[in-house]
Scaffold this motif. Structure first.
Motif, PDB file in Angstrom:
ATOM      1  N   SER A  87      -4.074 169.436  62.389  1.00 23.35           N
ATOM      2  CA  SER A  87      -4.539 170.749  62.867  1.00 23.35           C
ATOM      3  C   SER A  87      -3.877 171.077  64.209  1.00 23.35           C
ATOM      4  N   HIS A  88      -3.536 170.051  64.971  1.00 27.02           N
ATOM      5  CA  HIS A  88      -2.801 170.308  66.218  1.00 27.02           C
ATOM      6  C   HIS A  88      -1.403 170.855  65.898  1.00 27.02           C
ATOM      7  N   PHE A  89      -0.733 170.185  64.960  1.00 26.93           N
ATOM      8  CA  PHE A  89       0.604 170.643  64.548  1.00 26.93           C
ATOM      9  C   PHE A  89       0.438 171.588  63.354  1.00 26.93           C
ATOM     10  N   HIS A  90      -0.295 172.670  63.570  1.00 20.73           N
ATOM     11  CA  HIS A  90      -0.738 173.482  62.423  1.00 20.73           C
ATOM     12  C   HIS A  90       0.409 174.169  61.687  1.00 20.73           C
ATOM     13  N   ASP A  91       1.559 174.344  62.351  1.00 26.18           N
ATOM     14  CA  ASP A  91       2.663 175.012  61.648  1.00 26.18           C
ATOM     15  C   ASP A  91       3.632 174.001  61.011  1.00 26.18           C
ATOM     16  N   PHE A  92       3.228 172.719  60.940  1.00 30.92           N
ATOM     17  CA  PHE A  92       4.040 171.689  60.272  1.00 30.92           C
ATOM     18  C   PHE A  92       3.568 171.584  58.823  1.00 30.92           C
ATOM     19  N   LYS A  93       4.516 171.347  57.914  1.00 23.62           N
ATOM     20  CA  LYS A  93       4.115 171.140  56.517  1.00 23.62           C
ATOM     21  C   LYS A  93       3.698 169.675  56.326  1.00 23.62           C
ATOM     22  N   ASP A 185      21.595 175.389  68.917  1.00 26.33           N
ATOM     23  CA  ASP A 185      22.063 176.403  69.852  1.00 26.33           C
ATOM     24  C   ASP A 185      21.101 176.352  71.031  1.00 26.33           C
ATOM     25  N   PRO A 186      21.614 175.953  72.193  1.00 27.53           N
ATOM     26  CA  PRO A 186      20.708 175.693  73.321  1.00 27.53           C
ATOM     27  C   PRO A 186      19.836 176.899  73.671  1.00 27.53           C
ATOM     28  N   VAL A 187      20.389 178.084  73.541  1.00 27.26           N
ATOM     29  CA  VAL A 187      19.607 179.269  73.930  1.00 27.26           C
ATOM     30  C   VAL A 187      18.439 179.445  72.969  1.00 27.26           C
ATOM     31  N   LYS A 188      18.750 179.349  71.665  1.00 30.79           N
ATOM     32  CA  LYS A 188      17.691 179.532  70.656  1.00 30.79           C
ATOM     33  C   LYS A 188      16.636 178.442  70.761  1.00 30.79           C
ATOM     34  N   THR A 189      17.095 177.188  70.935  1.00 31.66           N
ATOM     35  CA  THR A 189      16.142 176.078  71.010  1.00 31.66           C
ATOM     36  C   THR A 189      15.226 176.267  72.210  1.00 31.66           C
ATOM     37  N   ASN A 194      10.008 177.314  74.625  1.00 34.33           N
ATOM     38  CA  ASN A 194       9.173 178.119  75.524  1.00 34.33           C
ATOM     39  C   ASN A 194       8.068 178.830  74.762  1.00 34.33           C
ATOM     40  N   ALA A 195       8.399 179.287  73.555  1.00 34.23           N
ATOM     41  CA  ALA A 195       7.382 179.987  72.754  1.00 34.23           C
ATOM     42  C   ALA A 195       6.251 179.030  72.411  1.00 34.23           C
ATOM     43  N   ASP A 196       6.593 177.799  72.098  1.00 34.50           N
ATOM     44  CA  ASP A 196       5.567 176.806  71.759  1.00 34.50           C
ATOM     45  C   ASP A 196       4.673 176.511  72.964  1.00 34.50           C
ATOM     46  N   ILE A 197       5.310 176.376  74.113  1.00 33.89           N
ATOM     47  CA  ILE A 197       4.522 176.084  75.313  1.00 33.89           C
ATOM     48  C   ILE A 197       3.590 177.262  75.606  1.00 33.89           C
ATOM     49  N   ALA A 198       4.148 178.467  75.484  1.00 34.08           N
ATOM     50  CA  ALA A 198       3.349 179.656  75.783  1.00 34.08           C
ATOM     51  C   ALA A 198       2.210 179.834  74.779  1.00 34.08           C
ATOM     52  N   ALA A 235      14.595 167.414  73.704  1.00 34.87           N
ATOM     53  CA  ALA A 235      13.817 166.302  74.269  1.00 34.87           C
ATOM     54  C   ALA A 235      12.548 166.836  74.916  1.00 34.87           C
ATOM     55  N   ALA A 236      12.665 167.977  75.568  1.00 32.20           N
ATOM     56  CA  ALA A 236      11.477 168.574  76.207  1.00 32.20           C
ATOM     57  C   ALA A 236      10.444 168.918  75.131  1.00 32.20           C
ATOM     58  N   HIS A 237      10.916 169.460  74.027  1.00 33.74           N
ATOM     59  CA  HIS A 237       9.990 169.830  72.948  1.00 33.74           C
ATOM     60  C   HIS A 237       9.291 168.598  72.396  1.00 33.74           C
ATOM     61  N   LEU A 238      10.078 167.544  72.200  1.00 34.05           N
ATOM     62  CA  LEU A 238       9.502 166.299  71.683  1.00 34.05           C
ATOM     63  C   LEU A 238       8.414 165.787  72.631  1.00 34.05           C
ATOM     64  N   LYS A 239       8.750 165.729  73.901  1.00 37.78           N
ATOM     65  CA  LYS A 239       7.803 165.146  74.866  1.00 37.78           C
ATOM     66  C   LYS A 239       6.561 166.012  75.019  1.00 37.78           C
ATOM     67  N   TYR A 240       6.748 167.306  75.073  1.00 37.29           N
ATOM     68  CA  TYR A 240       5.578 168.188  75.167  1.00 37.29           C
ATOM     69  C   TYR A 240       4.721 168.098  73.905  1.00 37.29           C
ATOM     70  N   SER A 241       5.375 167.993  72.757  1.00 33.03           N
ATOM     71  CA  SER A 241       4.608 167.931  71.494  1.00 33.03           C
ATOM     72  C   SER A 241       3.717 166.698  71.478  1.00 33.03           C
ATOM     73  N   ILE A 242       4.293 165.572  71.839  1.00 34.58           N
ATOM     74  CA  ILE A 242       3.531 164.318  71.817  1.00 34.58           C
ATOM     75  C   ILE A 242       2.443 164.328  72.887  1.00 34.58           C
ATOM     76  N   ASN A 243       2.818 164.723  74.112  1.00 32.52           N
ATOM     77  CA  ASN A 243       1.828 164.705  75.191  1.00 32.52           C
ATOM     78  C   ASN A 243       0.663 165.638  74.879  1.00 32.52           C
ATOM     79  N   SER A 244       0.970 166.801  74.364  1.00 37.73           N
ATOM     80  CA  SER A 244      -0.120 167.752  74.095  1.00 37.73           C
ATOM     81  C   SER A 244      -1.039 167.222  73.001  1.00 37.73           C
TER      82      SER A 244
END
Ligand code: DAH
Length: 444
Positions: A87-93, A185-189, A194-198, A235-244
């Motif tokens: 439920s935390h990762f609700h948009d994961f299949k 693509d660094p910009v898209k990623t 940022n969208a996930d954090i927000a 890497a930021a996404h990975l770390k934020y995902s796990i920490n959250s």
């Protein structure tokens, strides 16, 4: 993967030509394991037949646990944690039904684990034959998930490893794998991170202190095909995902310490592990990293960059629910399961602990080499879940003959009744007999 030792074949004597069914129809919550049959030449699991060969070392006790699916029983702590994480990762299949019988290609080769890597040892794994095994980790399905079309997914299931015997090791446990990939693509990623954090998924909790001083360095490097600009947001996404996820799971826990450390896995780079301080000791709860691009390419994802993690559900459940012994997860005792409510984390109330019965056994080894995992496997096979702990208490080499003698202390205890000394003596005699026969030791 945990790295252990080497093995010999588990005796199939006791099971020749017999059909065995998982025990446990008694309790209302139990899900039976799959039917299986072992003959001299074949192992049948469900409706599939596998030819035995020199690699076969899976035991009937272990086969009886295949597909008990504790992770799918809504009231079971393993399932409660799975659901909370989902439920935390609700948009994961979520994938929860992949078969635990996998090819060695899935378990090792697909993950770039070298042919001679120690994690392939027979003493650490349950082989059905040379090319088929009970999965040792849910990473065995990473490629399957990547090919499914989902760009964020979770895989939960039972995993099997031959191991030592104590309160936190059991030959079957449960893992959850998570994989996410983005356009390389660094910009898209960065936008997606940022969208996930927000979106509020990544909330910090004050009671859970996370220490992370890992940096990308030559010993734990960025892959040659990546750039700092692509690596950093992933890497930021990975770390934020796990920490959250940890902040959420442990919201009601008092002052928890979590730390990130460097690690090595053949299928990720850089790689990290996350540990939680529990009862004064650091407990490894997950491994993770940036997926090797070669693996992504195998799945046809050449223009993507991904991260992955694999976490141990028992470890988390033991901390969160305060469950002191890993065997309890398999208990068919109603007093266990009835304590839990779907969706809720509640502390386990231990029911009376029954007295232990302790037996020592000593023997001379025929040669100097010795694989403790094989010994433990045999003890489990003979004594089942009555064995709580096996400990080496003496290791002695005779100065003249150079013969080596070992003494093991076996602690027997039932989770739900008193055991009698006579009953344990009978079991201990059977253990002694089996050890003498299988390892050609000289009992003392
Ligand atoms: N499969 C590893 C194990 O069982 C854990 C793991 C490490 C999973 C890194 C991952 C990963 O997905 O990226 O020890």
């Amino acid at each position: 993967m945990l790295v252990n030792r080497i093995t010999t074949l588990v005796s199939s004597q006791a099971v020749r030509g017999t059909t065995l069914r998982c025990i446990g129809a008694r309790a209302a919550y139990s899900t039976n394991g799959q039917d299986f049959k072992v003959t001299d030449t074949e192992i049948q699991i469900g409706d599939k037949n596998y030819k035995k060969d020199a690699w076969t070392n899976v035991s009937p006790t272990t086969l009886s646990r295949v597909n008990r699916k504790l992770h799918l029983h809504p009231q079971h702590p393993i399932s409660i944690i799975r659901q909370l994480i989902e439920s935390h990762f609700h948009d994961f299949k979520p994938f929860n039904e992949f078969s635990p019988v996998v090819t060695t290609k899935q378990n090792f080769d697909d993950l770039l684990i070298a042919k001679d890597h120690v994690t392939r040892n027979r003493s650490d794994n349950y082989y059905i034959n040379e090319s088929t095994m009970l999965r040792a980790h849910t990473s065995a399905h990473q490629l399957q998930g990547m090919r499914s079309g989902a760009n964020k997914f979770l895989i939960s299931g039972d995993v099997f490893r031959r191991d030592e015997i104590d309160a936190s090791h059991y030959p079957v446990f449960h893992q959850m794998e998570g994989v996410v990939f983005f356009d390389a693509d660094p910009v898209k990623t960065a936008e997606q991170v940022n969208a996930d954090i927000a979106s509020g998924r990544l909330k910090e909790a004050e009671n859970v202190k996370v220490v992370d001083d890992t940096i990308v360095k030559p010993e734990n490097p960025m892959q040659a095909c990546h750039t700092p600009e692509t690596l950093e947001p992933i890497a930021a996404h990975l770390k934020y995902s796990i920490n959250s996820m940890l902040w959420k799971l442990f919201a009601d826990e008092q002052d928890l310490e979590v730390r990130w450390i460097d690690a090595y896995f053949p299928f990720t780079s850089p790689s990290w592990e996350v540990e939680i301080k529990y009862k004064g000791e650091w407990l490894e709860v997950l491994g993770c990293g940036v997926v090797q691009q070669e693996l992504m390419n195998q799945a046809g994802l050449h223009d993507k960059i991904g991260h992955a993690f694999g976490l141990g559900l028992e470890r988390l459940a033991m901390v969160l629910f305060g469950i002191p012994d890993i065997r309890l997860f398999w208990s068919q005792d109603e007093r266990f399961i009835q304590q839990f409510t779907p969706g809720k984390i509640q502390k386990f109330q231990p029911f009376s602990k029954y007295p232990p019965c302790i037996k020592d056994m000593s023997f001379w080894l025929p040669t100097k080499s010795w694989e403790e995992n094989d010994f433990c496997e045999l003890v489990r096979d003979v004594a089942g879940d009555l064995v709580e702990n096996v400990e080496l208490i003496d290791d002695f080499t005779h100065p003249k003959s150079q013969k080596r003698s070992l003494c093991y202390r076996i602690l027997y205890r039932s989770m739900d009744r008193n055991v009698t000394n006579e009953e344990i003596n009978t079991i201990q005699d059977r253990v002694r007999g089996a050890v003498e026969k299988q390892f050609a030791v000289e009992l003392r």
